[in-house]
Design a protein around this motif. Structure first.
Motif, PDB file in Angstrom:
ATOM      1  N   GLN A   1       0.888  -1.275  -0.050  1.00  0.00           N
ATOM      2  CA  GLN A   1       0.058  -0.007   0.086  1.00  0.00           C
ATOM      3  C   GLN A   1       0.905   1.238  -0.105  1.00  0.00           C
ATOM      4  OE1 GLN A   1      -3.113  -0.107   2.575  1.00  0.00           O
ATOM      5  NE2 GLN A   1      -3.733   2.063   2.264  1.00  0.00           N
ATOM      6  N   LYS A   2       1.879   1.453   0.884  1.00  0.00           N
ATOM      7  CA  LYS A   2       2.974   2.439   0.737  1.00  0.00           C
ATOM      8  C   LYS A   2       3.290   2.870  -0.637  1.00  0.00           C
ATOM      9  CE  LYS A   2       5.428   5.479   2.636  1.00  0.00           C
ATOM     10  NZ  LYS A   2       5.285   6.987   2.080  1.00  0.00           N
ATOM     11  N   LYS A   3       3.918   1.694  -1.457  1.00  0.00           N
ATOM     12  CA  LYS A   3       4.267   1.806  -2.353  1.00  0.00           C
ATOM     13  C   LYS A   3       3.307   2.502  -3.449  1.00  0.00           C
ATOM     14  CE  LYS A   3       6.835  -0.738  -6.223  1.00  0.00           C
ATOM     15  NZ  LYS A   3       7.246  -1.976  -6.509  1.00  0.00           N
ATOM     16  N   GLN A   4       2.110   2.058  -3.610  1.00  0.00           N
ATOM     17  CA  GLN A   4       0.869   2.376  -4.430  1.00  0.00           C
ATOM     18  C   GLN A   4       0.566   4.182  -3.966  1.00  0.00           C
ATOM     19  OE1 GLN A   4       0.132   0.719  -6.792  1.00  0.00           O
ATOM     20  NE2 GLN A   4       1.565  -0.920  -6.387  1.00  0.00           N
ATOM     21  N   GLU A   5       0.663   4.238  -2.711  1.00  0.00           N
ATOM     22  CA  GLU A   5       0.524   5.621  -2.272  1.00  0.00           C
ATOM     23  C   GLU A   5       1.391   6.716  -2.753  1.00  0.00           C
ATOM     24  OE1 GLU A   5       0.129   5.239   2.207  1.00  0.00           O
ATOM     25  OE2 GLU A   5      -2.113   4.675   2.122  1.00  0.00           O
ATOM     26  N   ASP A   6       2.753   6.335  -2.731  1.00  0.00           N
ATOM     27  CA  ASP A   6       4.000   6.868  -3.345  1.00  0.00           C
ATOM     28  C   ASP A   6       3.502   7.317  -4.778  1.00  0.00           C
ATOM     29  OD1 ASP A   6       4.901   7.180  -0.979  1.00  0.00           O
ATOM     30  OD2 ASP A   6       6.458   5.501  -1.196  1.00  0.00           O
ATOM     31  N   LYS A   7       3.194   5.974  -5.505  1.00  0.00           N
ATOM     32  CA  LYS A   7       2.831   6.019  -6.961  1.00  0.00           C
ATOM     33  C   LYS A   7       1.959   7.191  -7.501  1.00  0.00           C
ATOM     34  CE  LYS A   7       3.239   2.192  -9.172  1.00  0.00           C
ATOM     35  NZ  LYS A   7       2.965   0.705  -9.724  1.00  0.00           N
ATOM     36  N   LEU A   8       0.652   6.999  -6.480  1.00  0.00           N
ATOM     37  CA  LEU A   8      -0.325   7.922  -6.716  1.00  0.00           C
ATOM     38  C   LEU A   8       0.270   9.458  -6.486  1.00  0.00           C
ATOM     39  CD1 LEU A   8      -3.331   8.610  -7.067  1.00  0.00           C
ATOM     40  CD2 LEU A   8      -3.596   8.088  -4.627  1.00  0.00           C
ATOM     41  N   LYS A   9       0.858   9.685  -5.509  1.00  0.00           N
ATOM     42  CA  LYS A   9       1.406  11.062  -5.385  1.00  0.00           C
ATOM     43  C   LYS A   9       2.153  11.468  -6.513  1.00  0.00           C
ATOM     44  CE  LYS A   9       3.769  13.899  -1.895  1.00  0.00           C
ATOM     45  NZ  LYS A   9       4.838  13.774  -0.688  1.00  0.00           N
ATOM     46  N   LYS A  10       3.057  10.762  -6.951  1.00  0.00           N
ATOM     47  CA  LYS A  10       4.136  11.116  -7.941  1.00  0.00           C
ATOM     48  C   LYS A  10       3.160  11.310  -9.045  1.00  0.00           C
ATOM     49  CE  LYS A  10       8.030   8.677  -6.514  1.00  0.00           C
ATOM     50  NZ  LYS A  10       8.824   7.682  -6.525  1.00  0.00           N
ATOM     51  N   LEU A  11       2.078  10.496  -9.637  1.00  0.00           N
ATOM     52  CA  LEU A  11       1.323  10.546 -10.579  1.00  0.00           C
ATOM     53  C   LEU A  11       0.160  11.859 -10.728  1.00  0.00           C
ATOM     54  CD1 LEU A  11       0.554   8.919 -13.251  1.00  0.00           C
ATOM     55  CD2 LEU A  11      -1.223   7.538 -12.249  1.00  0.00           C
ATOM     56  N   LYS A  12       0.153  12.227  -9.519  1.00  0.00           N
ATOM     57  CA  LYS A  12      -0.790  13.311  -9.522  1.00  0.00           C
ATOM     58  C   LYS A  12       0.130  14.635  -9.760  1.00  0.00           C
ATOM     59  CE  LYS A  12      -4.158  12.137  -5.822  1.00  0.00           C
ATOM     60  NZ  LYS A  12      -4.797  12.595  -4.442  1.00  0.00           N
ATOM     61  N   ILE A  13       1.291  14.684  -9.255  1.00  0.00           N
ATOM     62  CA  ILE A  13       2.239  15.669  -9.699  1.00  0.00           C
ATOM     63  C   ILE A  13       2.268  15.535 -11.155  1.00  0.00           C
ATOM     64  CG2 ILE A  13       4.558  16.519  -9.471  1.00  0.00           C
ATOM     65  CD1 ILE A  13       4.295  15.516  -6.426  1.00  0.00           C
ATOM     66  N   LYS A  14       2.800  14.616 -11.672  1.00  0.00           N
ATOM     67  CA  LYS A  14       2.918  14.569 -13.267  1.00  0.00           C
ATOM     68  C   LYS A  14       1.820  15.065 -14.039  1.00  0.00           C
ATOM     69  CE  LYS A  14       4.976  11.097 -14.993  1.00  0.00           C
ATOM     70  NZ  LYS A  14       5.435   9.326 -15.213  1.00  0.00           N
ATOM     71  N   ARG A  15       0.533  14.609 -13.425  1.00  0.00           N
ATOM     72  CA  ARG A  15      -0.731  15.151 -14.236  1.00  0.00           C
ATOM     73  C   ARG A  15      -0.879  16.580 -14.364  1.00  0.00           C
ATOM     74  NH1 ARG A  15      -5.409  17.368 -14.906  1.00  0.00           N
ATOM     75  NH2 ARG A  15      -7.145  16.213 -15.714  1.00  0.00           N
ATOM     76  N   VAL A  16      -0.646  17.116 -13.139  1.00  0.00           N
ATOM     77  CA  VAL A  16      -0.518  18.552 -12.879  1.00  0.00           C
ATOM     78  C   VAL A  16       0.553  19.047 -14.165  1.00  0.00           C
ATOM     79  CG1 VAL A  16      -0.087  20.466 -11.431  1.00  0.00           C
ATOM     80  CG2 VAL A  16      -1.343  18.745 -10.741  1.00  0.00           C
TER      81      VAL A  16
END
Length: 178
Positions: A59-74
């Motif tokens: 879950q921690k790895k997926q949360e980190d992935k989500l955070k990075k993906l949100k930044i890339k999307r912005v």
């Protein structure tokens, strides 16, 4: 993806990549919410039941992935917006930005909906049958005029969307997929 020689994406690719990011973000949000978003509680009232992460789910790895993906999307969305204001298309002999064309498209779609209702309303008379005589309400607008206006707007939007698509295929976004 077919990035240019500098690694930048074409506008249409960037838009599709943004859609891909949106889909992945939606999935990762659902994955990382854990027990918070369990839609099956109504049918599954067993309090002793518990959900635990599967062996290969971090879950921690997926949360980190989500955070990075949100930044890339912005960042990607900002690059798309910049391109939309930077690049021009020809609309009836006038140069306008893609951003303006997208706003015009949105307004035309709204106009088409309104006009289509007017076309339907103008197609028929309303007849109220009374004992002595019939009362006839003629349409407020001429069917031919309203239908012609509808067809003209359909043509305008087709032409505009074609111009936007051509611009999306020709122009690049200052964004490199990592």
């Amino acid at each position: 993806m077919m990035p240019d020689d500098k690694g930048n994406l074409y506008l249409f690719e960037a838009i599709e990549l943004r859609n891909e990011y949106d889909r992945n973000i939606k999935l990762l949000k659902k994955l990382t919410q854990g027990d918070q978003d369990r839609g099956d509680r109504f049918f599954n009232n067993r309090e002793e039941e518990e959900r635990k992460p599967a062996q290969d789910f971090d879950q921690k790895k997926q949360e980190d992935k989500l955070k990075k993906l949100k930044i890339k999307r912005v960042k990607l969305n900002q690059a798309i917006q910049e391109a939309n204001f930077k690049y021009q298309i020809d609309k009836d002999g006038e140069e306008i930005s893609i951003a303006e064309a997208l706003e015009i498209r949105k307004n035309l779609l709204t106009d088409i909906e309104i006009i289509s209702q007017r076309v339907i309303a103008s197609a028929y008379k309303h007849v109220i049958h009374k004992e002595e005589r019939d009362i006839v309400h003629e349409p407020k607008h001429s069917f031919k005029q309203v239908y012609d206006e509808y067809q003209e707007n359909i043509r305008k939007i087709r032409t505009l969307i074609t111009q936007i698509h051509i611009a999306n295929l020709r122009n690049k976004v200052n964004f490199k997929e990592e």
